[in-house]
Design a protein around this motif. Structure first.
Motif, PDB file in Angstrom:
ATOM      1  N   PRO A  51       0.795  -1.236   0.000  1.00  0.00           N
ATOM      2  CA  PRO A  51       0.000   0.000   0.000  1.00  0.00           C
ATOM      3  C   PRO A  51       0.828   1.287   0.000  1.00  0.00           C
ATOM      4  N   SER A  52       2.031   1.262   0.533  1.00  0.00           N
ATOM      5  CA  SER A  52       2.862   2.468   0.547  1.00  0.00           C
ATOM      6  C   SER A  52       3.952   2.451  -0.519  1.00  0.00           C
ATOM      7  N   ALA A  53       4.025   1.376  -1.305  1.00  0.00           N
ATOM      8  CA  ALA A  53       5.032   1.276  -2.363  1.00  0.00           C
ATOM      9  C   ALA A  53       4.579   2.055  -3.592  1.00  0.00           C
ATOM     10  N   GLU A  54       5.529   2.332  -4.481  1.00  0.00           N
ATOM     11  CA  GLU A  54       5.227   3.060  -5.709  1.00  0.00           C
ATOM     12  C   GLU A  54       5.751   2.300  -6.909  1.00  0.00           C
ATOM     13  N   GLY A  55       5.215   2.615  -8.076  1.00  0.00           N
ATOM     14  CA  GLY A  55       5.659   1.998  -9.318  1.00  0.00           C
ATOM     15  C   GLY A  55       4.584   1.113  -9.912  1.00  0.00           C
ATOM     16  N   GLU A  56       4.903   0.556 -11.085  1.00  0.00           N
ATOM     17  CA  GLU A  56       3.925  -0.242 -11.827  1.00  0.00           C
ATOM     18  C   GLU A  56       3.486  -1.491 -11.064  1.00  0.00           C
ATOM     19  N   ILE A  57       4.434  -2.189 -10.456  1.00  0.00           N
ATOM     20  CA  ILE A  57       4.077  -3.400  -9.727  1.00  0.00           C
ATOM     21  C   ILE A  57       3.196  -3.046  -8.534  1.00  0.00           C
ATOM     22  N   ALA A  58       3.534  -1.960  -7.830  1.00  0.00           N
ATOM     23  CA  ALA A  58       2.724  -1.531  -6.682  1.00  0.00           C
ATOM     24  C   ALA A  58       1.306  -1.165  -7.124  1.00  0.00           C
ATOM     25  N   THR A  59       1.196  -0.450  -8.227  1.00  0.00           N
ATOM     26  CA  THR A  59      -0.135  -0.086  -8.738  1.00  0.00           C
ATOM     27  C   THR A  59      -0.947  -1.344  -9.026  1.00  0.00           C
ATOM     28  N   PHE A  60      -0.310  -2.310  -9.680  1.00  0.00           N
ATOM     29  CA  PHE A  60      -0.991  -3.568  -9.954  1.00  0.00           C
ATOM     30  C   PHE A  60      -1.411  -4.254  -8.656  1.00  0.00           C
ATOM     31  N   MET A  61      -0.473  -4.428  -7.734  1.00  0.00           N
ATOM     32  CA  MET A  61      -0.749  -5.146  -6.484  1.00  0.00           C
ATOM     33  C   MET A  61      -1.873  -4.487  -5.692  1.00  0.00           C
ATOM     34  N   ASN A  62      -1.918  -3.193  -5.687  1.00  0.00           N
ATOM     35  CA  ASN A  62      -2.918  -2.486  -4.905  1.00  0.00           C
ATOM     36  C   ASN A  62      -4.298  -2.470  -5.557  1.00  0.00           C
ATOM     37  N   ASN A  63      -4.361  -2.662  -6.872  1.00  0.00           N
ATOM     38  CA  ASN A  63      -5.641  -2.562  -7.567  1.00  0.00           C
ATOM     39  C   ASN A  63      -6.268  -3.890  -7.958  1.00  0.00           C
ATOM     40  N   VAL A  64      -5.477  -4.943  -8.078  1.00  0.00           N
ATOM     41  CA  VAL A  64      -5.999  -6.225  -8.525  1.00  0.00           C
ATOM     42  C   VAL A  64      -6.910  -6.836  -7.456  1.00  0.00           C
ATOM     43  N   GLU A  65      -7.856  -7.674  -7.895  1.00  0.00           N
ATOM     44  CA  GLU A  65      -8.719  -8.402  -6.970  1.00  0.00           C
ATOM     45  C   GLU A  65      -7.869  -9.399  -6.185  1.00  0.00           C
ATOM     46  N   LYS A  66      -8.083  -9.450  -4.858  1.00  0.00           N
ATOM     47  CA  LYS A  66      -7.309 -10.335  -3.993  1.00  0.00           C
ATOM     48  C   LYS A  66      -8.237 -11.093  -3.049  1.00  0.00           C
ATOM     49  N   PHE A  67      -7.841 -12.339  -2.754  1.00  0.00           N
ATOM     50  CA  PHE A  67      -8.536 -13.153  -1.765  1.00  0.00           C
ATOM     51  C   PHE A  67      -7.497 -13.647  -0.781  1.00  0.00           C
ATOM     52  N   VAL A  68      -7.810 -13.521   0.514  1.00  0.00           N
ATOM     53  CA  VAL A  68      -6.948 -14.081   1.550  1.00  0.00           C
ATOM     54  C   VAL A  68      -7.739 -15.179   2.251  1.00  0.00           C
ATOM     55  N   PHE A  69      -7.097 -16.328   2.416  1.00  0.00           N
ATOM     56  CA  PHE A  69      -7.732 -17.497   3.017  1.00  0.00           C
ATOM     57  C   PHE A  69      -7.161 -17.680   4.413  1.00  0.00           C
ATOM     58  N   SER A  70      -8.026 -17.516   5.423  1.00  0.00           N
ATOM     59  CA  SER A  70      -7.567 -17.598   6.805  1.00  0.00           C
ATOM     60  C   SER A  70      -8.740 -17.909   7.721  1.00  0.00           C
ATOM     61  N   ARG A  71      -8.461 -18.734   8.705  1.00  0.00           N
ATOM     62  CA  ARG A  71      -9.468 -18.998   9.736  1.00  0.00           C
ATOM     63  C   ARG A  71      -9.258 -18.110  10.954  1.00  0.00           C
ATOM     64  N   THR A  72      -8.150 -17.359  10.978  1.00  0.00           N
ATOM     65  CA  THR A  72      -7.838 -16.555  12.160  1.00  0.00           C
ATOM     66  C   THR A  72      -7.923 -15.050  11.940  1.00  0.00           C
ATOM     67  N   LEU A  73      -7.764 -14.572  10.716  1.00  0.00           N
ATOM     68  CA  LEU A  73      -7.874 -13.130  10.461  1.00  0.00           C
ATOM     69  C   LEU A  73      -9.302 -12.660  10.734  1.00  0.00           C
ATOM     70  N   GLN A  74      -9.422 -11.486  11.290  1.00  0.00           N
ATOM     71  CA  GLN A  74     -10.743 -10.909  11.546  1.00  0.00           C
ATOM     72  C   GLN A  74     -11.173  -9.960  10.435  1.00  0.00           C
ATOM     73  N   SER A  75     -10.185  -9.378   9.733  1.00  0.00           N
ATOM     74  CA  SER A  75     -10.505  -8.465   8.640  1.00  0.00           C
ATOM     75  C   SER A  75      -9.354  -8.449   7.649  1.00  0.00           C
ATOM     76  N   ALA A  76      -9.644  -7.987   6.450  1.00  0.00           N
ATOM     77  CA  ALA A  76      -8.645  -7.838   5.391  1.00  0.00           C
ATOM     78  C   ALA A  76      -8.877  -6.472   4.761  1.00  0.00           C
ATOM     79  N   ASP A  77      -8.080  -5.508   5.179  1.00  0.00           N
ATOM     80  CA  ASP A  77      -8.333  -4.118   4.820  1.00  0.00           C
ATOM     81  C   ASP A  77      -7.583  -3.616   3.587  1.00  0.00           C
ATOM     82  N   TRP A  78      -6.698  -4.401   3.037  1.00  0.00           N
ATOM     83  CA  TRP A  78      -5.962  -3.984   1.843  1.00  0.00           C
ATOM     84  C   TRP A  78      -6.958  -3.846   0.690  1.00  0.00           C
ATOM     85  N   ASN A  79      -6.805  -2.832  -0.104  1.00  0.00           N
ATOM     86  CA  ASN A  79      -7.705  -2.520  -1.208  1.00  0.00           C
ATOM     87  C   ASN A  79      -8.057  -3.753  -2.046  1.00  0.00           C
TER      88      ASN A  79
END
Length: 181
Positions: free
Chosen positions: A61-89
């Motif tokens: 989220p605080s990185a810059e450049g093409e890869i950062a733009t991609f990482m921050n905007n692409v659809e993401k799924f996190v699989f976890s039984r312990t996380l309470q929330s996933a706040d990354w864009n």
């Protein structure tokens, strides 16, 4: 049907992270950045286990450049039984059946599905035959210890080499498909 591709950097002795989740040994240079730029164009969705997600969400989220733009905007799924929330864009938290969720994602429209890191999660998908391709960046380093990339694989999985791309840095990118009998 969408493909699931596992992409990981790995040491010659088979570790994807050194002790303490250290990934500072990866060789990252212009040729690798170009390869990532080329291949991420096909990605529509990223999948993570909890640990990899937390590392990625702390960095990108605080990185810059093409890869950062991609990482921050692409659809993401996190699989976890312990996380309470996933706040990354653009991140969805999945606490239920990972295999069923990935089977559904493969049926949806969209680009290729990539797994980055997440060895335990990837092993679960490998065991169920849900990984369609393995892409490995073999780094010219022996770590001696760390987290093995492939662990808890229930049976031998034969692979077919489809692509080799050596980089000037000594990293060798390999693409494998599971052998289908």
């Amino acid at each position: 049907m969408r493909k699931v591709i596992m992409w990981d950097m790995v040491s010659v002795d088979g570790f994807f992270e050194a002790p303490g989740h250290d990934i500072g040994w990866f060789v990252f240079e212009d040729e690798l950045a170009a390869y990532i730029g080329e291949t991420q164009l096909e990605a529509g969705t990223l999948l993570f286990g909890r640990v990899t997600y937390e590392l990625m969400a702390a960095y990108w989220p605080s990185a810059e450049g093409e890869i950062a733009t991609f990482m921050n905007n692409v659809e993401k799924f996190v699989f976890s039984r312990t996380l309470q929330s996933a706040d990354w864009n653009n991140t969805t938290l999945v606490s239920g059946d990972a295999v069923a969720e990935v089977e559904q994602l493969k049926q949806r429209d969209g680009g290729t599905i990539f797994i980055y890191g997440s060895a335990d999660f990837a092993a679960t998908l490998t065991a169920k035959g849900l990984v369609d391709e393995y892409r490995l960046g073999i780094n010219p380093v022996l770590l001696g210890e760390g987290t093995p990339l492939f662990q808890n694989i229930p049976e031998r999985t034969k692979l077919v080499l489809t692509h080799v791309r050596p980089l000037k840095s000594g990293v060798v990118i390999l693409h494998y498909l599971p052998a289908r009998d």
